[in-house]
Design a protein around this motif. Structure first.
Motif, PDB file in Angstrom:
ATOM      1  N   HIS A  39       0.273   3.960   1.281  1.00 60.62           N
ATOM      2  CA  HIS A  39       0.113   4.711   2.529  1.00 60.62           C
ATOM      3  C   HIS A  39       1.222   4.352   3.518  1.00 60.62           C
ATOM      4  CE1 HIS A  39      -2.318   5.519   6.429  1.00 60.62           C
ATOM      5  NE2 HIS A  39      -1.629   6.589   6.094  1.00 60.62           N
ATOM      6  N   LEU A  40       1.277   3.096   3.980  1.00 60.55           N
ATOM      7  CA  LEU A  40       2.273   2.703   4.982  1.00 60.55           C
ATOM      8  C   LEU A  40       3.160   1.553   4.540  1.00 60.55           C
ATOM      9  CD1 LEU A  40       0.221   2.881   8.323  1.00 60.55           C
ATOM     10  CD2 LEU A  40       1.772   4.588   7.346  1.00 60.55           C
TER      11      LEU A  40
ATOM     12  N   THR B 237       2.212  -1.511   3.847  1.00 64.97           N
ATOM     13  CA  THR B 237       1.744  -2.819   4.319  1.00 64.97           C
ATOM     14  C   THR B 237       1.147  -3.614   3.158  1.00 64.97           C
ATOM     15  OG1 THR B 237      -0.391  -1.858   4.850  1.00 64.97           O
ATOM     16  CG2 THR B 237       1.229  -1.932   6.622  1.00 64.97           C
TER      17      THR B 237
ATOM     18  N   CYS C 196      -7.428  -1.767   0.427  1.00 63.87           N
ATOM     19  CA  CYS C 196      -6.338  -2.053   1.363  1.00 63.87           C
ATOM     20  C   CYS C 196      -6.937  -2.543   2.679  1.00 63.87           C
ATOM     21  CB  CYS C 196      -5.490  -0.811   1.600  1.00 63.87           C
ATOM     22  SG  CYS C 196      -4.211  -1.078   2.869  1.00 63.87           S
TER      23      CYS C 196
ATOM     24  N   CYS D 283       0.835  -1.196   0.000  1.00 58.51           N
ATOM     25  CA  CYS D 283       0.000   0.000   0.000  1.00 58.51           C
ATOM     26  C   CYS D 283       0.872   1.249   0.000  1.00 58.51           C
ATOM     27  CB  CYS D 283      -0.902  -0.006   1.227  1.00 58.51           C
ATOM     28  SG  CYS D 283      -2.005   1.423   1.264  1.00 58.51           S
TER      29      CYS D 283
ATOM     30  N   THR E 113      -5.647  -2.567   5.586  1.00 52.93           N
ATOM     31  CA  THR E 113      -5.246  -1.860   6.806  1.00 52.93           C
ATOM     32  C   THR E 113      -6.158  -0.675   7.116  1.00 52.93           C
ATOM     33  OG1 THR E 113      -2.972  -2.523   6.405  1.00 52.93           O
ATOM     34  CG2 THR E 113      -3.318  -0.771   8.013  1.00 52.93           C
ATOM     35  N   HIS E 114      -6.348   0.244   6.174  1.00 49.55           N
ATOM     36  CA  HIS E 114      -7.181   1.423   6.442  1.00 49.55           C
ATOM     37  C   HIS E 114      -8.260   1.640   5.383  1.00 49.55           C
ATOM     38  CE1 HIS E 114      -3.242   2.561   8.461  1.00 49.55           C
ATOM     39  NE2 HIS E 114      -4.086   2.468   9.449  1.00 49.55           N
ATOM     40  N   GLY E 115      -8.457   0.677   4.510  1.00 53.70           N
ATOM     41  CA  GLY E 115      -9.575   0.744   3.582  1.00 53.70           C
ATOM     42  C   GLY E 115      -9.403   1.641   2.373  1.00 53.70           C
ATOM     43  N   ALA E 116      -8.173   2.016   2.022  1.00 56.91           N
ATOM     44  CA  ALA E 116      -7.987   2.800   0.795  1.00 56.91           C
ATOM     45  C   ALA E 116      -8.532   2.015  -0.401  1.00 56.91           C
ATOM     46  CB  ALA E 116      -6.507   3.112   0.577  1.00 56.91           C
TER      47      ALA E 116
ATOM     48  N   PRO F 137      -6.445   7.342   2.838  1.00 57.20           N
ATOM     49  CA  PRO F 137      -5.333   8.201   3.275  1.00 57.20           C
ATOM     50  C   PRO F 137      -4.258   8.425   2.219  1.00 57.20           C
ATOM     51  CG  PRO F 137      -5.247   6.064   4.364  1.00 57.20           C
ATOM     52  CD  PRO F 137      -6.545   6.116   3.633  1.00 57.20           C
TER      53      PRO F 137
HETATM   54  S1  FES Z   1      -1.874   1.133   4.871  1.00 53.17           S
HETATM   55 FE1  FES Z   1      -3.278   1.010   3.198  1.00 53.17          FE
HETATM   56  S2  FES Z   1      -4.686   2.580   3.611  1.00 53.17           S
HETATM   57 FE2  FES Z   1      -3.273   2.715   5.258  1.00 53.17          FE
END
Ligand code: FES
Length: 109
Positions: free
Chosen positions: A47-48, A50, A69, A45, A71-74, A87
């Protein structure tokens, strides 16, 4: 050129994860199939960093309309990996050069 699998091994509207060896070390990726679309992205991802999958070989929303994603639903577009919600909106997954060859999905790296 790396052969990943037979096209038949990825049902329409599904995804499958792979790890391939590269000169820079192992590369985690997934391939998605939706209609005539075959696309491959690095399983990271923006974002981070992951992994994206929420279960083994599962990267898509329930209706298979986008990549999500875990982890945070992107949310990412199927056709180019562009993130349009979450994010990391405006960023994109790293697309990899996958194509069909003699009924198999191959990666041109
Ligand atoms: S790690 Fe994928 S949206 Fe945060």
């Amino acid at each position: 050129m790396t052969r990943l699998c037979a096209l038949d091994e990825i049902p329409d509207g599904a995804t499958r994860a792979f790890t391939v060896a590269t000169a820079d070390g192992p590369l985690d990726l997934f391939v998605l199939r939706r209609g005539a679309l075959i696309a491959a992205y690095e399983n990271t991802c923006p974002h981070l960093g992951t992994p994206l999958d929420w279960a083994p070989d599962r990267f898509l929303s329930e209706d298979a309309s986008h990549i999500v994603c875990a982890t945070h639903g992107a949310r990412f577009r199927l056709e180019d990996g562009h993130c349009y919600f979450g994010p990391c909106a405006g960023e994109a997954l790293r697309a990899l050069p996958a194509r069909l060859e003699d009924g198999a999905v191959v990666l041109a790296i």
